[in-house]
Design an enzyme around this catalytic site. Structure first.
Site, short mmCIF file in Angstrom:
data_model
loop_
_atom_site.label_atom_id
_atom_site.label_comp_id
_atom_site.label_asym_id
_atom_site.label_seq_id
_atom_site.Cartn_x
_atom_site.Cartn_y
_atom_site.Cartn_z
N TYR A 142 13.73 -6.03 -20.43
CA TYR A 142 14.52 -4.93 -19.88
C TYR A 142 13.83 -4.42 -18.62
O TYR A 142 12.61 -4.26 -18.61
CB TYR A 142 14.61 -3.79 -20.91
CG TYR A 142 15.33 -2.55 -20.41
CD1 TYR A 142 16.70 -2.58 -20.17
CD2 TYR A 142 14.64 -1.37 -20.16
CE1 TYR A 142 17.36 -1.43 -19.71
CE2 TYR A 142 15.30 -0.23 -19.71
CZ TYR A 142 16.67 -0.27 -19.48
OH TYR A 142 17.32 0.85 -19.03
N ASP A 237 6.92 -6.56 -14.12
CA ASP A 237 7.41 -5.24 -14.48
C ASP A 237 6.49 -4.67 -15.56
O ASP A 237 6.60 -5.02 -16.74
CB ASP A 237 8.86 -5.33 -14.96
CG ASP A 237 9.42 -3.95 -15.33
OD1 ASP A 237 8.65 -2.96 -15.30
OD2 ASP A 237 10.62 -3.87 -15.64
N LYS A 265 6.26 5.04 -17.04
CA LYS A 265 5.82 5.57 -18.34
C LYS A 265 4.41 6.17 -18.32
O LYS A 265 4.28 7.34 -17.94
CB LYS A 265 6.04 4.50 -19.41
CG LYS A 265 7.55 4.18 -19.52
CD LYS A 265 7.95 3.29 -20.67
CE LYS A 265 9.47 3.22 -20.79
NZ LYS A 265 10.09 1.98 -20.40
C1 LIG Z 1 11.37 1.72 -19.52
C2 LIG Z 1 11.38 0.50 -18.68
C3 LIG Z 1 12.03 0.43 -17.45
C4 LIG Z 1 12.91 1.55 -16.95
O1 LIG Z 1 12.21 2.71 -16.72
P1 LIG Z 1 13.03 4.11 -16.65
O2 LIG Z 1 12.00 5.09 -16.25
O3 LIG Z 1 13.59 4.30 -18.02
O4 LIG Z 1 14.09 3.93 -15.64
C5 LIG Z 1 11.90 -0.69 -16.67
N1 LIG Z 1 11.14 -1.72 -17.09
C6 LIG Z 1 10.52 -1.71 -18.27
C7 LIG Z 1 9.68 -2.88 -18.67
C8 LIG Z 1 10.63 -0.62 -19.12
O5 LIG Z 1 10.05 -0.64 -20.32
#
Ligand SMILES: *Cc1c(COP(=O)(O)O)cnc(C)c1O
Length: 421
Positions: A142, A237, A265
């Site tokens: 994701y 990511d 995060k």
């Molecule tokens: C949570 C997440 C996102 C998106 O981040 P948001 O702050 O919710 O937009 C993108 N990539 C990864 C791997 C994530 O876990």
């Protein structure tokens, strides 16, 4: 429960589906979603007056636990000085310096307000500097909710993926190729045919978004090699992985250098803050030095940066990583030993305090494996844990987090509850 039901009922009258982010609605586990009143450390207090041990931790953002005294003080101090100016501050410079010093592939970093924005910007940079349009992603990873990432595997590897949401132009799907995670043969086949069109390969180096899935040995290094060979940028990511397993990127652990990296995060200390960065040759193509446009009213605002800086400072000083890893190990050993001996139909996948209780006896290596999990069994497990005072992510395809605030008692009590469930 009455309180949660009436709150959710009111919410559904004014918020789509009653929630501001879909998984909170409990659609995959059923029942009424929980409302939180407050949190401290590893505990949250619900609107109906219960205290729960929280293993969601705002999807990993609360690595120090809720309302950490020093982070709260930093936020309060900054709030009194102003929360955003739309003008530069020394704080954002210090934060960017900190990130660049700690993460090996970062020469330049731009601050944004969400992981989605960070990924969107990374993809734009990759397309801008390569002049190519196709992106390769891995099924089950994701990357936030930008159009080109809401694509899943289609009927054929070379035809592009299928949209997972209405409201996105169909040609977007054809620009995103989707490959099974850990499948180098499929990736090589794709690159042989379409390599010249690929702007970037984007990957979660540790997957947190189909439940916990680890890269197989050599997988990430091979991605570097393949990206180099076809002239694509490699994007890690690390919105979950960054600063989760140590005071740096997972790329550093893996010994692989991506061209661009996204962080979120953990680095925001519980406030909306994320980052995209990488090599100067690519990042300096962003406006105003370059022509690739990106901007944000609240980007790098001093309130969020104060929380992020303080969080990194505490992480560095207290270095809770080993302890979190040990607690994770403890959890998985208790769960997996009892599950095997009692013939229970689930296993705990775990890495350094990040875990998923997969309702399936064999290990999960990709999305196809994850899909065979018994999601109804997970729903039962989730509610059984909620009744016993433990808040898990309300979906089989997410990870739980052990924070620096969790105690051995929290984790052992949880592990015993799981196997007694
Ligand atoms: C949570 C997440 C996102 C998106 O981040 P948001 O702050 O919710 O937009 C993108 N990539 C990864 C791997 C994530 O876990």
């Amino acid at each position: 429960m009455k309180t949660h039901e009436s709150l959710f009922k009111r919410a559904c009258q004014v918020i789509p589906g009653g929630v501001n982010s879909p998984v909170r609605a409990f659609n995959s586990v059923g029942g009424t979603p929980v409302y939180v009143e407050s949190g401290k450390g590893a505990k949250i207090r619900t609107a109906d007056g219960r205290t729960l041990t929280d293993f969601c931790c705002s999807w990993g953002a609360m690595i120090l636990g809720h309302a950490h005294d020093e982070v709260v003080a930093a936020i309060q101090a900054q709030a009194a000085l102003g929360t955003t100016f739309g003008i530069n501050t020394a704080l954002e410079v210090a934060f960017a310096e900190r990130l660049c010093a700690l993460v090996p592939c970062l020469e330049r970093v731009r601050l944004v307000s969400s992981g989605t924005e960070a990924v969107m910007t990374a993809l734009r940079v990759a397309r801008g500097v390569t002049g190519r349009k196709r992106i390769v992603k891995f099924d089950g990873c994701y990357h936030g909710h930008c159009d080109s990432m809401l694509v899943a595997a289609g009927s054929g590897l070379l035809t592009g993926g299928t949209l997972t949401s209405p409201g996105i132009s169909r040609h977007v799907a054809s620009d995103t190729f989707v490959v099974p995670y850990n499948d180098l043969a499929a990736l090589s086949e794709l690159v042989r045919e379409k390599g010249q069109e690929i702007a970037a390969i984007i990957v979660e180096p540790v997957v947190g978004n189909m439940g916990l899935v680890m890269p197989e040995p050599g997988f990430l290094a091979k991605l570097r090699h393949i990206a180099d060979r076809c002239g694509a940028l490699l994007i890690f990511d690390e919105v979950i992985a960054g600063f989760r397993f140590g005071l740096s990127s997972y790329a550093k652990v893996a010994g692989v250098k991506p061209d661009l990296i996204t962080l979120g995060k953990v680095i925001g200390g519980g406030l909306p803050l994320a980052a995209v960065g990488g090599a100067a040759v690519f990042m300096d193509e962003l406006a105003p030095r370059g022509k690739i446009y990106q901007a944000g009213t609240l980007s790098g605002n001093p309130l969020a940066v104060a929380a992020g800086l303080k969080t990194l400072e505490v992480l560095e000083r207290e270095n809770p990583y080993r302890r979190m890893a040990q607690l994770g190990e403890r959890l998985s050993v208790i769960v997996n030993t009892a599950a095997a001996s009692k013939g229970l139909p689930f296993r705990c996948a775990q890495y350094e305090g990040v875990f998923t209780l997969f309702c399936r006896a064999q290990p999960v290596k990709n999305l196809a494996d994850a899909r065979t999990c018994d999601t109804r069994a997970y729903a039962q497990l989730f509610h059984s844990m909620l009744n016993r005072g433990f808040y898990l992510p309300p979906s089989q395809f997410e990870v739980g987090f052990i924070s620096a605030a969790h105690t051995q008692e929290d984790v052992v009590a949880f592990a015993h509850a799981v196997v007694g469930a």
